[in-house]
Design an enzyme around this catalytic site. Structure first.
Site, PDB file in Angstrom:
ATOM      1  N   GLY A  15       0.817  -1.210   0.000  1.00 40.84           N
ATOM      2  CA  GLY A  15       0.000   0.000   0.000  1.00 40.84           C
ATOM      3  C   GLY A  15       0.848   1.255   0.000  1.00 40.84           C
ATOM      4  O   GLY A  15       0.590   2.202   0.743  1.00 40.84           O
ATOM      5  N   SER A  18       0.214   5.786  -1.769  1.00 41.76           N
ATOM      6  CA  SER A  18      -0.371   7.008  -1.215  1.00 41.76           C
ATOM      7  C   SER A  18      -0.293   6.951   0.301  1.00 41.76           C
ATOM      8  O   SER A  18       0.054   5.916   0.891  1.00 41.76           O
ATOM      9  CB  SER A  18      -1.837   7.160  -1.658  1.00 41.76           C
ATOM     10  OG  SER A  18      -2.617   6.103  -1.122  1.00 41.76           O
ATOM     11  N   ILE A  20       0.268   6.996   4.264  1.00 38.82           N
ATOM     12  CA  ILE A  20       1.367   6.585   5.133  1.00 38.82           C
ATOM     13  C   ILE A  20       2.321   5.641   4.409  1.00 38.82           C
ATOM     14  O   ILE A  20       3.538   5.703   4.596  1.00 38.82           O
ATOM     15  CB  ILE A  20       0.804   5.935   6.415  1.00 38.82           C
ATOM     16  CG1 ILE A  20       0.120   6.995   7.276  1.00 38.82           C
ATOM     17  CG2 ILE A  20       1.898   5.230   7.220  1.00 38.82           C
ATOM     18  CD1 ILE A  20      -0.636   6.446   8.471  1.00 38.82           C
ATOM     19  N   TYR A 175     -14.132  -3.257   9.748  1.00 37.44           N
ATOM     20  CA  TYR A 175     -12.795  -2.658   9.728  1.00 37.44           C
ATOM     21  C   TYR A 175     -12.051  -2.949  11.030  1.00 37.44           C
ATOM     22  O   TYR A 175     -10.881  -3.344  11.026  1.00 37.44           O
ATOM     23  CB  TYR A 175     -12.893  -1.144   9.507  1.00 37.44           C
ATOM     24  CG  TYR A 175     -11.549  -0.439   9.524  1.00 37.44           C
ATOM     25  CD1 TYR A 175     -10.705  -0.484   8.416  1.00 37.44           C
ATOM     26  CD2 TYR A 175     -11.107   0.248  10.650  1.00 37.44           C
ATOM     27  CE1 TYR A 175      -9.471   0.136   8.435  1.00 37.44           C
ATOM     28  CE2 TYR A 175      -9.878   0.879  10.682  1.00 37.44           C
ATOM     29  CZ  TYR A 175      -9.062   0.828   9.570  1.00 37.44           C
ATOM     30  OH  TYR A 175      -7.826   1.443   9.588  1.00 37.44           O
TER      31      TYR A 175
END
Length: 272
Positions: A15, A18, A20, A175
Site C-alpha cells: 500500500g 499514497s 502513510i 474494519y
C-alpha cells in the site's frame, strides 16, 4: 549519519502508492534502503516510484514497483513469488495496505469479506510466503515485520463462526475486526513482528475516525522507526506511535493467536 542502519536494507512496503505507505517508502529510501513499492496495480506502483524519483529525489535504483490487487489472493501469491526470486533476502516487510470497509457487505472472488481480506488475510498470506526470505537474511540479523494497525482494533471482535460477517454486517465493525486480526498476527511466533498505530493521519481512512489528523509523513515516521534495526523491539508488541502500550487483551492471548492462524489458513486456502 542518522539512519545509516537502514542503508542497503531491502524493505517491502504494501500500500505504498499514497498516504502513510508512500511516505514510509520515501523516508526509508531517503535513509538508504532499497524499497519494493507495492500498489494495487503495476501502473499505480510504477507511478509511485516515478514520483519518488522525480519529486522526492530518490535514486531510481532504490525503488522497485510491485503490483498486486489484495482482493485477489492469486495476485498476492504471484507477487510473493516475484519478490522471492528477485530479492531472496528480505530485511523488512511493512504490512500497511488497508481499505475502509465498504458501506455494503462485499465479498471477494476468494469468498472473503473485502476488508478482512485486504487488510489482514492478504498480509497473512504474503508474510507466510515471504517467511523464508525474511529468515534467510545474511549474518545474524533476522528480518522483521511491521504491521500498520489501528487504535480501532480495541473496538473489534473476531467473529469466529462468521468472520465474513454475512449474517450481521457493519462497516466499522468489519474494519475493526480486520485491524484486531492484524494486531493479533504480530504475536505469531514464526516471524519477528510488531504492530503499530501510527496516529490518526490525514489519509483516505480518516473518515473512519471522524476528526482531524496529523500528516501522513508524521504517521510514517513511527513506522520507519520500528523498521530500523538499531531500534530494539519486543517481538509481538503493540506500539501507539513511539510508545509501547498494551493492545486489546485478545491480542496477547496465545490461544487467540493459534485460533486466528487456523482460521486464516482455511480462508486463504480459498485461493486456487
Amino acid at each position: 549519519m542518522p539512519g545509516s542502519s537502514l542503508f542497503s536494507l531491502t524493505v517491502l512496503v504494501t500500500g505504498a502508492t499514497s498516504g502513510i505507505g508512500y511516505e514510509t517508502a520515501r523516508l526509508l529510501a531517503e535513509r538508504g534502503a532499497r524499497v519494493l513499492v507495492h500498489g494495487r496495480t503495476a501502473e499505480e506502483a510504477r507511478a509511485a516510484t516515478d514520483r519518488l524519483v522525480s519529486t522526492a529525489g530518490i535514486p531510481a535504483e532504490r525503488v522497485c514497483p510491485f503490483g498486486a490487487d489484495f482482493s485477489r489472493l492469486d495476485e498476492v501469491e504471484a507477487m510473493a513469488e516475484r519478490v522471492v526470486v528477485e530479492h531472496p533476502h528480505l530485511d523488512i516487510l511493512v504490512n500497511n495496505a488497508a481499505i475502509a470497509a465498504p458501506e455494503r457487505h462485499t465479498v471477494t472472488t476468494d469468498g472473503n469479506e473485502l476488508a478482512f481480506q485486504v487488510n489482514f488475510l492478504a498480509h497473512y498470506l504474503l508474510t507466510g510466503l515471504l517467511e523464508r526470505a525474511l529468515t534467510r537474511v545474511p549474518g545474524s540479523r533476522v528480518g522483521r515485520v511491521v504491521n500498520v494497525s489501528s487504535s480501532l482494533h480495541r473496538t473489534g471482535s473476531i467473529q469466529w463462526s462468521d468472520p465474513n460477517r454475512a449474517r450481521r454486517y457493519a462497516r466499522l465493525a468489519a474494519y475493526a475486526q480486520s485491524q484486531l486480526a492484524l494486531t493479533v498476527f504480530a504475536a505469531d511466533p514464526r516471524v519477528t513482528a510488531v504492530s503499530v498505530h501510527p496516529g490518526i493521519c490525514e489519509t483516505a481512512l480518516l473518515p473512519l475516525y471522524g476528526h482531524n489528523g496529523a500528516t501522513a509523513a508524521d504517521g510514517a515516521s513511527h513506522v520507519v522507526r520500528l523498521c530500523d534495526p538499531a531500534v530494539e523491539i519486543v517481538n509481538g508488541a503493540y506500539y501507539d506511535r513511539d510508545e509501547r502500550v498494551e493492545p486489546a487483551p485478545a491480542a496477547t492471548e496465545e490461544r487467540t493467536v493459534k485460533r486466528l492462524n487456523k482460521l486464516a489458513d482455511v480462508l486463504v486456502g480459498h485461493s486456487g
